[in-house]
Scaffold this motif. Sequence first.
Motif, PDB file in Angstrom:
ATOM      1  N   ASP A 110      35.722  45.475  41.783  1.00 48.51           N
ATOM      2  CA  ASP A 110      34.355  44.996  42.027  1.00 48.51           C
ATOM      3  C   ASP A 110      33.809  44.211  40.844  1.00 48.51           C
ATOM      4  O   ASP A 110      33.132  43.197  41.021  1.00 48.51           O
ATOM      5  N   GLY A 158      35.457  40.682  41.923  1.00 50.13           N
ATOM      6  CA  GLY A 158      34.203  40.181  42.485  1.00 50.13           C
ATOM      7  C   GLY A 158      33.316  39.519  41.454  1.00 50.13           C
ATOM      8  O   GLY A 158      32.838  38.396  41.637  1.00 50.13           O
ATOM      9  N   GLN A 185      30.784  33.503  39.620  1.00 54.64           N
ATOM     10  CA  GLN A 185      31.266  34.886  39.521  1.00 54.64           C
ATOM     11  C   GLN A 185      30.961  35.510  38.164  1.00 54.64           C
ATOM     12  O   GLN A 185      31.200  36.701  37.970  1.00 54.64           O
TER      13      GLN A 185
END
Length: 309
Positions: free
Chosen positions: A99, A124, A145
């Motif tokens: 994540d 992520g 990101q």
Amino acid sequence: MGMDLKTTASLLRDFIKGNPRTKPTDVLPMGTLDASRLQGHQEAKVTWFGHSALLLELDGKTLLLDPMFGRAPSPFPRFGGKRYSESLPIEIEDLPAIDAVLFSHDHYDHLDYGSIKRLKDKVGRFYVPLGVGAHLQRWGVEADQITEHDWWQESEWDGIIVSCTPARHFSGRSLTDRNATLWCSWVIAGQETKVYFSGDSGYGPHFQEIGDKHGPFDMTFLECGQYDARWANIHMLPEETVQAHVDLRGKVMMPIHWAAFTLSLHDWNDPVERAWNEAKRLGVEMTTPHIGETIRIGSEDYPHSTWWR
């Protein structure tokens, strides 16, 4: 670092002399991770990969902290000190989706090009101190990101709060970019669990300040290794590591930044041995998991084996 001629000469002498105990003579004990058990759990857990690389499971999220999985912390691996272990508890390709990744600074033993190239497509978000995002973008990470932080800035992300906090260190990956990017430590707070990750830092009043502002912490992951009295401004001595934990108001301390690479002149297991003795003296609970051993944060039974002896 304030290295005068006398100090520089003493360092050169000691490096030439060397120390045969800077690396372990035996294979280090290591756990093996099952990727299917590393995702989606609400329980707070942590797995250490050696040096400063950690996998943190918190509130159903999977986070990596300073994930240096490379063989050598150097731009020239053939000449840099190699990792003690031939393998890792899990290969990057076998990790589940990540994540978020947090980096403390851009030194080669924390920010590794090869690891990022292999990791980036399964991550992520990236949380980094100011300027470090440019490295990631050059290596193929999309700008949207990446979230950059100055000291004392924080971000809220799906109920988890990540706070960028001070450290006493420096940055740079070449002869021309010294201190071009920021270095930091991190506070990571979930719904019920809060941890502190030191990155690299010399001892200073910032630990007390962080403890006052963000403490107490269920667990602290504190730099303990690659030190020398001659560069104590940027790397803590083991006794200072334990004092930093006290200043932070931590409940359980895990020493990191050791057991993977030789970047200093001390015995490879001297950091944990000295920290172990100081923790006992001050009544601090210090946990010492094997590399690859997953532990539950908040457990009543932390690993305390002296496996390095």
